[in-house]
Design a protein around this motif. Structure first.
Motif, PDB file in Angstrom:
ATOM      1  N   GLY A  17       0.816  -1.211   0.000  1.00  0.00           N
ATOM      2  CA  GLY A  17       0.000   0.000   0.000  1.00  0.00           C
ATOM      3  C   GLY A  17       0.848   1.259   0.000  1.00  0.00           C
ATOM      4  O   GLY A  17       0.550   2.232  -0.708  1.00  0.00           O
ATOM      5  N   LEU A  18       1.911   1.265   0.774  1.00  0.00           N
ATOM      6  CA  LEU A  18       2.790   2.434   0.817  1.00  0.00           C
ATOM      7  C   LEU A  18       3.522   2.630  -0.504  1.00  0.00           C
ATOM      8  O   LEU A  18       3.659   3.756  -0.984  1.00  0.00           O
ATOM      9  N   ARG A  19       3.977   1.534  -1.086  1.00  0.00           N
ATOM     10  CA  ARG A  19       4.685   1.657  -2.367  1.00  0.00           C
ATOM     11  C   ARG A  19       3.754   2.148  -3.471  1.00  0.00           C
ATOM     12  O   ARG A  19       4.163   2.927  -4.326  1.00  0.00           O
ATOM     13  N   SER A  20       2.503   1.713  -3.448  1.00  0.00           N
ATOM     14  CA  SER A  20       1.568   2.161  -4.478  1.00  0.00           C
ATOM     15  C   SER A  20       1.137   3.614  -4.265  1.00  0.00           C
ATOM     16  O   SER A  20       0.727   4.277  -5.210  1.00  0.00           O
ATOM     17  N   ALA A  21       1.234   4.106  -3.039  1.00  0.00           N
ATOM     18  CA  ALA A  21       0.831   5.489  -2.735  1.00  0.00           C
ATOM     19  C   ALA A  21       2.025   6.438  -2.673  1.00  0.00           C
ATOM     20  O   ALA A  21       1.911   7.543  -2.166  1.00  0.00           O
ATOM     21  N   GLU A  22       3.174   6.029  -3.223  1.00  0.00           N
ATOM     22  CA  GLU A  22       4.367   6.863  -3.135  1.00  0.00           C
ATOM     23  C   GLU A  22       4.151   8.243  -3.755  1.00  0.00           C
ATOM     24  O   GLU A  22       4.586   9.254  -3.198  1.00  0.00           O
ATOM     25  N   GLY A  23       3.462   8.320  -4.870  1.00  0.00           N
ATOM     26  CA  GLY A  23       3.212   9.610  -5.519  1.00  0.00           C
ATOM     27  C   GLY A  23       2.405  10.544  -4.632  1.00  0.00           C
ATOM     28  O   GLY A  23       2.717  11.736  -4.515  1.00  0.00           O
ATOM     29  N   PHE A  24       1.361  10.015  -4.015  1.00  0.00           N
ATOM     30  CA  PHE A  24       0.547  10.817  -3.104  1.00  0.00           C
ATOM     31  C   PHE A  24       1.371  11.299  -1.919  1.00  0.00           C
ATOM     32  O   PHE A  24       1.306  12.472  -1.517  1.00  0.00           O
ATOM     33  N   ILE A  25       2.162  10.391  -1.349  1.00  0.00           N
ATOM     34  CA  ILE A  25       2.968  10.751  -0.183  1.00  0.00           C
ATOM     35  C   ILE A  25       4.007  11.796  -0.555  1.00  0.00           C
ATOM     36  O   ILE A  25       4.229  12.764   0.181  1.00  0.00           O
ATOM     37  N   ARG A  26       4.632  11.660  -1.725  1.00  0.00           N
ATOM     38  CA  ARG A  26       5.614  12.663  -2.174  1.00  0.00           C
ATOM     39  C   ARG A  26       4.953  14.022  -2.384  1.00  0.00           C
ATOM     40  O   ARG A  26       5.530  15.054  -2.060  1.00  0.00           O
ATOM     41  N   SER A  27       3.741  14.024  -2.920  1.00  0.00           N
ATOM     42  CA  SER A  27       3.063  15.312  -3.143  1.00  0.00           C
ATOM     43  C   SER A  27       2.748  15.992  -1.818  1.00  0.00           C
ATOM     44  O   SER A  27       2.888  17.213  -1.691  1.00  0.00           O
ATOM     45  N   ARG A  28       2.340  15.216  -0.814  1.00  0.00           N
ATOM     46  CA  ARG A  28       2.088  15.787   0.513  1.00  0.00           C
ATOM     47  C   ARG A  28       3.379  16.277   1.153  1.00  0.00           C
ATOM     48  O   ARG A  28       3.407  17.310   1.819  1.00  0.00           O
ATOM     49  N   LEU A  29       4.460  15.542   0.939  1.00  0.00           N
ATOM     50  CA  LEU A  29       5.764  15.942   1.455  1.00  0.00           C
ATOM     51  C   LEU A  29       6.220  17.252   0.817  1.00  0.00           C
ATOM     52  O   LEU A  29       6.707  18.157   1.495  1.00  0.00           O
ATOM     53  N   ALA A  30       6.014  17.381  -0.490  1.00  0.00           N
ATOM     54  CA  ALA A  30       6.383  18.614  -1.196  1.00  0.00           C
ATOM     55  C   ALA A  30       5.546  19.796  -0.721  1.00  0.00           C
ATOM     56  O   ALA A  30       6.047  20.923  -0.621  1.00  0.00           O
ATOM     57  N   ALA A  31       4.266  19.547  -0.412  1.00  0.00           N
ATOM     58  CA  ALA A  31       3.401  20.623   0.058  1.00  0.00           C
ATOM     59  C   ALA A  31       3.788  21.090   1.453  1.00  0.00           C
ATOM     60  O   ALA A  31       3.673  22.281   1.773  1.00  0.00           O
ATOM     61  N   GLU A  32       4.252  20.181   2.299  1.00  0.00           N
ATOM     62  CA  GLU A  32       4.597  20.514   3.679  1.00  0.00           C
ATOM     63  C   GLU A  32       5.992  21.114   3.822  1.00  0.00           C
ATOM     64  O   GLU A  32       6.200  22.006   4.633  1.00  0.00           O
ATOM     65  N   LEU A  33       6.947  20.582   3.049  1.00  0.00           N
ATOM     66  CA  LEU A  33       8.338  21.019   3.186  1.00  0.00           C
ATOM     67  C   LEU A  33       8.790  21.767   1.943  1.00  0.00           C
ATOM     68  O   LEU A  33       8.480  21.360   0.825  1.00  0.00           O
ATOM     69  N   ASN A  34       9.537  22.810   2.147  1.00  0.00           N
ATOM     70  CA  ASN A  34      10.064  23.587   1.038  1.00  0.00           C
ATOM     71  C   ASN A  34      11.504  23.153   0.789  1.00  0.00           C
ATOM     72  O   ASN A  34      12.449  23.750   1.299  1.00  0.00           O
TER      73      ASN A  34
ATOM     74  N   ARG B  63      14.516  21.882  -2.128  1.00  0.00           N
ATOM     75  CA  ARG B  63      14.902  22.077  -3.530  1.00  0.00           C
ATOM     76  C   ARG B  63      14.378  20.935  -4.390  1.00  0.00           C
ATOM     77  O   ARG B  63      13.853  21.136  -5.476  1.00  0.00           O
ATOM     78  N   HIS B  64      14.536  19.714  -3.899  1.00  0.00           N
ATOM     79  CA  HIS B  64      14.026  18.521  -4.580  1.00  0.00           C
ATOM     80  C   HIS B  64      13.167  17.750  -3.584  1.00  0.00           C
ATOM     81  O   HIS B  64      13.522  17.649  -2.413  1.00  0.00           O
ATOM     82  N   THR B  65      12.078  17.209  -4.066  1.00  0.00           N
ATOM     83  CA  THR B  65      11.314  16.290  -3.227  1.00  0.00           C
ATOM     84  C   THR B  65      11.894  14.913  -3.474  1.00  0.00           C
ATOM     85  O   THR B  65      11.894  14.425  -4.600  1.00  0.00           O
ATOM     86  N   PRO B  66      12.433  14.286  -2.441  1.00  0.00           N
ATOM     87  CA  PRO B  66      13.160  13.029  -2.664  1.00  0.00           C
ATOM     88  C   PRO B  66      12.257  11.882  -3.105  1.00  0.00           C
ATOM     89  O   PRO B  66      11.073  11.840  -2.778  1.00  0.00           O
TER      90      PRO B  66
END
Length: 125
Positions: free
Chosen positions: A69-86, A88-91
């Protein structure tokens, strides 16, 4: 930036905080177990990759389903990470299963059994 720099340590802590919050509160995937926790995060010094260590309390099926489930939701989790943290690159996130908590519980039980056996042997003498 060196691997153990103060900046990298702070980034690791912030990524861990955000990922824990996202997994606990924002994930709606039924495959992800309720007792899922992020135990450690290691962001590469160039901020392009991130290893996320996940601990799941439950049986083997719960662990396997949670990791899928976590691997399939990686895109969603990365987008939330990018929204929360500023950053240079979202890892790019790599989810790894962490069994250290389970190992610690197992070792504690074994130590308690040995201690209990020693105490019962002393009482009989």
């Amino acid at each position: 930036m060196r691997k153990n720099s103060i900046k990298n340590t702070r980034i690791n802590q912030e990524v861990l905080r955000v990922l824990s919050s996202v997994i606990r509160h924002d994930m709606k995937d039924p495959r992800i177990a309720v007792m899922t926790s992020v135990t450690d995060v290691i962001v590469a010094p160039d901020l392009k990759t991130c290893k996320v260590y996940i601990s799941v309390l439950g049986d083997e099926d719960a662990r396997r389903n949670t990791m899928q489930g976590l691997r399939s939701a990686e895109g969603f989790i990365r987008s939330r990470l990018a929204a929360e943290l500023n950053l240079r690159h979202t890892p790019v996130l790599t989810f790894l299963e962490d069994t250290s908590i389970e190992y610690g519980v197992k070792m504690t039980k074994l130590l308690e059994e040995v201690t209990h056996e020693d105490n019962s042997g002393n009482i009989d003498e």
